[in-house]
Write an enzyme that holds these catalytic residues in place. Structure first.
Site, PDB file in Angstrom:
ATOM      1  N   GLY A   1       6.453  -7.363 -43.429  1.00  0.00           N
ATOM      2  CA  GLY A   1       6.105  -7.177 -42.137  1.00  0.00           C
ATOM      3  C   GLY A   1       4.843  -6.657 -41.788  1.00  0.00           C
ATOM      4  O   GLY A   1       4.130  -6.997 -40.664  1.00  0.00           O
TER       5      GLY A   1
ATOM      6  N   GLU B   1       3.730   0.677 -41.303  1.00  0.00           N
ATOM      7  CA  GLU B   1       4.982  -0.201 -41.016  1.00  0.00           C
ATOM      8  C   GLU B   1       4.645  -1.121 -39.779  1.00  0.00           C
ATOM      9  O   GLU B   1       3.963  -0.893 -38.802  1.00  0.00           O
ATOM     10  CB  GLU B   1       6.311   1.008 -40.650  1.00  0.00           C
ATOM     11  CG  GLU B   1       7.326   0.829 -41.535  1.00  0.00           C
ATOM     12  CD  GLU B   1       8.041  -0.421 -41.839  1.00  0.00           C
ATOM     13  OE1 GLU B   1       7.447  -1.680 -41.686  1.00  0.00           O
ATOM     14  OE2 GLU B   1       9.205  -0.165 -42.272  1.00  0.00           O
ATOM     15  N   ASP B   2       5.365  -2.159 -39.543  1.00  0.00           N
ATOM     16  CA  ASP B   2       5.388  -3.389 -38.692  1.00  0.00           C
ATOM     17  C   ASP B   2       6.053  -2.557 -37.417  1.00  0.00           C
ATOM     18  O   ASP B   2       5.695  -2.382 -36.166  1.00  0.00           O
ATOM     19  CB  ASP B   2       5.855  -4.564 -39.160  1.00  0.00           C
ATOM     20  CG  ASP B   2       7.309  -4.467 -39.650  1.00  0.00           C
ATOM     21  OD1 ASP B   2       7.882  -3.513 -39.915  1.00  0.00           O
ATOM     22  OD2 ASP B   2       7.930  -5.651 -39.951  1.00  0.00           O
TER      23      ASP B   2
ATOM     24  N   ASP C   1      12.490   0.898 -35.987  1.00  0.00           N
ATOM     25  CA  ASP C   1      13.597   0.542 -34.925  1.00  0.00           C
ATOM     26  C   ASP C   1      14.891   1.662 -35.309  1.00  0.00           C
ATOM     27  O   ASP C   1      14.452   2.581 -34.307  1.00  0.00           O
ATOM     28  CB  ASP C   1      14.285  -1.044 -35.432  1.00  0.00           C
ATOM     29  CG  ASP C   1      15.163  -1.477 -34.652  1.00  0.00           C
ATOM     30  OD1 ASP C   1      16.046  -0.939 -34.036  1.00  0.00           O
ATOM     31  OD2 ASP C   1      15.234  -2.691 -34.655  1.00  0.00           O
TER      32      ASP C   1
ATOM     33  N   LYS D   1      10.696   1.409 -31.316  1.00  0.00           N
ATOM     34  CA  LYS D   1      11.748   1.112 -30.420  1.00  0.00           C
ATOM     35  C   LYS D   1      12.361   2.521 -30.074  1.00  0.00           C
ATOM     36  O   LYS D   1      13.213   2.723 -30.958  1.00  0.00           O
ATOM     37  CB  LYS D   1      12.797   0.183 -30.985  1.00  0.00           C
ATOM     38  CG  LYS D   1      12.206  -1.322 -30.930  1.00  0.00           C
ATOM     39  CD  LYS D   1      13.436  -2.388 -31.415  1.00  0.00           C
ATOM     40  CE  LYS D   1      12.859  -3.634 -31.514  1.00  0.00           C
ATOM     41  NZ  LYS D   1      13.858  -4.605 -32.119  1.00  0.00           N
TER      42      LYS D   1
ATOM     43  N   PHE E   1      14.297  -7.875 -29.513  1.00  0.00           N
ATOM     44  CA  PHE E   1      13.830  -8.537 -30.920  1.00  0.00           C
ATOM     45  C   PHE E   1      12.700  -9.243 -30.522  1.00  0.00           C
ATOM     46  O   PHE E   1      12.475 -10.061 -29.678  1.00  0.00           O
ATOM     47  CB  PHE E   1      15.050  -9.590 -31.135  1.00  0.00           C
ATOM     48  CG  PHE E   1      14.897  -9.934 -32.750  1.00  0.00           C
ATOM     49  CD1 PHE E   1      14.817  -9.036 -33.894  1.00  0.00           C
ATOM     50  CD2 PHE E   1      13.926 -11.122 -33.143  1.00  0.00           C
ATOM     51  CE1 PHE E   1      14.616  -9.446 -35.302  1.00  0.00           C
ATOM     52  CE2 PHE E   1      13.706 -11.675 -34.219  1.00  0.00           C
ATOM     53  CZ  PHE E   1      14.025 -10.816 -35.255  1.00  0.00           C
ATOM     54  N   VAL E   2      11.720  -8.848 -31.413  1.00  0.00           N
ATOM     55  CA  VAL E   2      10.223  -9.444 -31.241  1.00  0.00           C
ATOM     56  C   VAL E   2       9.880  -9.995 -32.623  1.00  0.00           C
ATOM     57  O   VAL E   2      10.314  -9.880 -33.839  1.00  0.00           O
ATOM     58  CB  VAL E   2       9.432  -8.317 -30.935  1.00  0.00           C
ATOM     59  CG1 VAL E   2       9.470  -7.886 -29.681  1.00  0.00           C
ATOM     60  CG2 VAL E   2       9.319  -7.256 -32.023  1.00  0.00           C
TER      61      VAL E   2
ATOM     62  N   ASP F   1       8.924 -11.338 -38.333  1.00  0.00           N
ATOM     63  CA  ASP F   1       9.655 -12.776 -38.361  1.00  0.00           C
ATOM     64  C   ASP F   1      10.771 -12.526 -37.919  1.00  0.00           C
ATOM     65  O   ASP F   1      11.526 -11.768 -37.929  1.00  0.00           O
ATOM     66  CB  ASP F   1       9.636 -12.968 -40.025  1.00  0.00           C
ATOM     67  CG  ASP F   1      10.789 -12.197 -40.832  1.00  0.00           C
ATOM     68  OD1 ASP F   1      10.635 -11.070 -40.577  1.00  0.00           O
ATOM     69  OD2 ASP F   1      11.763 -12.916 -41.170  1.00  0.00           O
TER      70      ASP F   1
ATOM     71  N   ARG G   1       5.884 -15.233 -38.587  1.00  0.00           N
ATOM     72  CA  ARG G   1       4.672 -14.139 -38.755  1.00  0.00           C
ATOM     73  C   ARG G   1       3.246 -14.627 -38.392  1.00  0.00           C
ATOM     74  O   ARG G   1       2.441 -13.745 -38.314  1.00  0.00           O
ATOM     75  CB  ARG G   1       4.524 -14.011 -40.374  1.00  0.00           C
ATOM     76  CG  ARG G   1       6.130 -13.435 -40.879  1.00  0.00           C
ATOM     77  CD  ARG G   1       5.929 -12.995 -42.476  1.00  0.00           C
ATOM     78  NE  ARG G   1       7.279 -12.685 -42.886  1.00  0.00           N
ATOM     79  CZ  ARG G   1       8.016 -11.777 -42.894  1.00  0.00           C
ATOM     80  NH1 ARG G   1       7.450 -10.516 -42.124  1.00  0.00           N
ATOM     81  NH2 ARG G   1       9.014 -11.525 -43.370  1.00  0.00           N
TER      82      ARG G   1
HETATM   83  P1  XMP Z   1      14.895   0.388 -39.151  1.00  0.00           P
HETATM   84  O1  XMP Z   1      15.768   0.181 -38.115  1.00  0.00           O
HETATM   85  O2  XMP Z   1      15.246   0.904 -40.487  1.00  0.00           O
HETATM   86  O3  XMP Z   1      14.406  -1.193 -39.397  1.00  0.00           O
HETATM   87  O4  XMP Z   1      13.893   1.292 -38.303  1.00  0.00           O
HETATM   88  C1  XMP Z   1      12.795  -1.331 -39.704  1.00  0.00           C
HETATM   89  C2  XMP Z   1      12.747  -2.964 -40.170  1.00  0.00           C
HETATM   90  O5  XMP Z   1      13.717  -3.676 -39.447  1.00  0.00           O
HETATM   91  C3  XMP Z   1      12.965  -4.754 -39.041  1.00  0.00           C
HETATM   92  N1  XMP Z   1      12.949  -4.986 -37.671  1.00  0.00           N
HETATM   93  C4  XMP Z   1      12.569  -6.115 -37.121  1.00  0.00           C
HETATM   94  N2  XMP Z   1      11.926  -7.330 -37.506  1.00  0.00           N
HETATM   95  N3  XMP Z   1      11.695  -7.841 -35.116  1.00  0.00           N
HETATM   96  C5  XMP Z   1      11.597  -8.239 -36.294  1.00  0.00           C
HETATM   97  O6  XMP Z   1      11.018  -9.081 -36.772  1.00  0.00           O
HETATM   98  C6  XMP Z   1      12.280  -6.952 -34.643  1.00  0.00           C
HETATM   99  O7  XMP Z   1      12.438  -6.665 -33.265  1.00  0.00           O
HETATM  100  C7  XMP Z   1      12.600  -6.053 -35.541  1.00  0.00           C
HETATM  101  N4  XMP Z   1      13.408  -4.633 -35.469  1.00  0.00           N
HETATM  102  C8  XMP Z   1      13.530  -4.241 -36.802  1.00  0.00           C
HETATM  103  C9  XMP Z   1      11.684  -4.709 -39.719  1.00  0.00           C
HETATM  104  O8  XMP Z   1      11.561  -5.345 -40.923  1.00  0.00           O
HETATM  105  C10 XMP Z   1      11.547  -3.290 -39.836  1.00  0.00           C
HETATM  106  O9  XMP Z   1      10.615  -3.117 -40.976  1.00  0.00           O
HETATM  107 MG    MG Z   2       9.515  -4.528 -42.198  1.00  0.00          MG
END
Ligand code: XMP
Ligand code: MG
Length: 178
Positions: free
Chosen positions: A46, A100-101, A104, A132, A153-154, A160, A166
């Site tokens: 990501g 990191e992308d 969450d 988030k 969700f984005v 992706d 992506r």
């Molecule tokens: P956590 O919950 O461990 O998750 O902080 C981080 C990873 O979850 C994926 N993620 C998303 N991917 N849209 C996405 O495309 C979203 O809204 C989203 N929320 C979580 C992502 O891979 C991230 O590294």
């Molecule tokens: Mg990721």
């Protein structure tokens, strides 16, 4: 509006706003890490676009490497265990900036950070494109955040939906009108 698989997404943050914010983050990172030759560690897949954009805006010495995190069910009560694949650099005594992308729940980084610290880097900080805060389950505080967003969700700018999206230049959110 774009359609990916079975879902519709609408523009949430435009490319121009993303570019401006990433440039500002890079300026801040550059000032904070002057003379420290930081090693940026991008988490695949990501973060590849965010990491590339951030990195190319740094004009002081810095290095970059990418790793994949693999998650498998642990046999203990701690649940999933995260391991890093592809970390070839020696990170001992290095200033590490994890890229990191999106953060969450925070579970991924919460599980991965101790493994980084175990290798005794000089410092560890986190830069995320998106955060988030309302979805957080584990206490992970990014040091640099592109945008705080609500728990939606984005996709786009590297993120992706089941492999698709992506390459979208704006950031999109799941639309309420499906
Ligand atoms: P956590 O919950 O461990 O998750 O902080 C981080 C990873 O979850 C994926 N993620 C998303 N991917 N849209 C996405 O495309 C979203 O809204 C989203 N929320 C979580 C992502 O891979 C991230 O590294
Ligand atoms: Mg990721």
């Amino acid at each position: 509006m774009v359609q990916l698989h079975d879902k519709r997404f609408e523009v949430f943050i435009e490319k121009a706003a993303i570019d401006e914010r990433v440039q500002a983050l890079a300026a801040q990172i550059q000032a904070d890490y002057r003379g420290m030759n930081p090693l940026l560690l991008g988490i695949l897949n990501g973060s590849f676009i965010f990491a590339a954009d951030l990195f190319r805006h740094l004009s002081t010495p810095a290095e970059i490497s990418f790793i994949k995190l693999a998650s498998y069910k642990g046999t203990t009560s701690t649940g999933n265990i995260i391991t890093a694949i592809g970390l070839e650099e020696n990170i001992a005594d290095r200033h590490i900036l994890i890229v990191e992308d999106i953060i969450d729940t925070g579970r991924t980084l919460h599980s991965f950070l101790p493994q980084v610290l175990q290798q005794q880097p000089a410092s560890v900080k986190i830069a995320c494109f998106l955060s988030k805060p309302d979805a957080r389950v584990c206490d992970v505080q990014p040091d640099y955040t592109g945008f705080d967003i609500p728990d939606v969700f984005v996709v786009g700018y590297g993120l992706d939906y089941d492999g698709q999206g992506r390459n979208l230049q704006h950031l999109y959110r799941l639309s309420d009108n499906q």
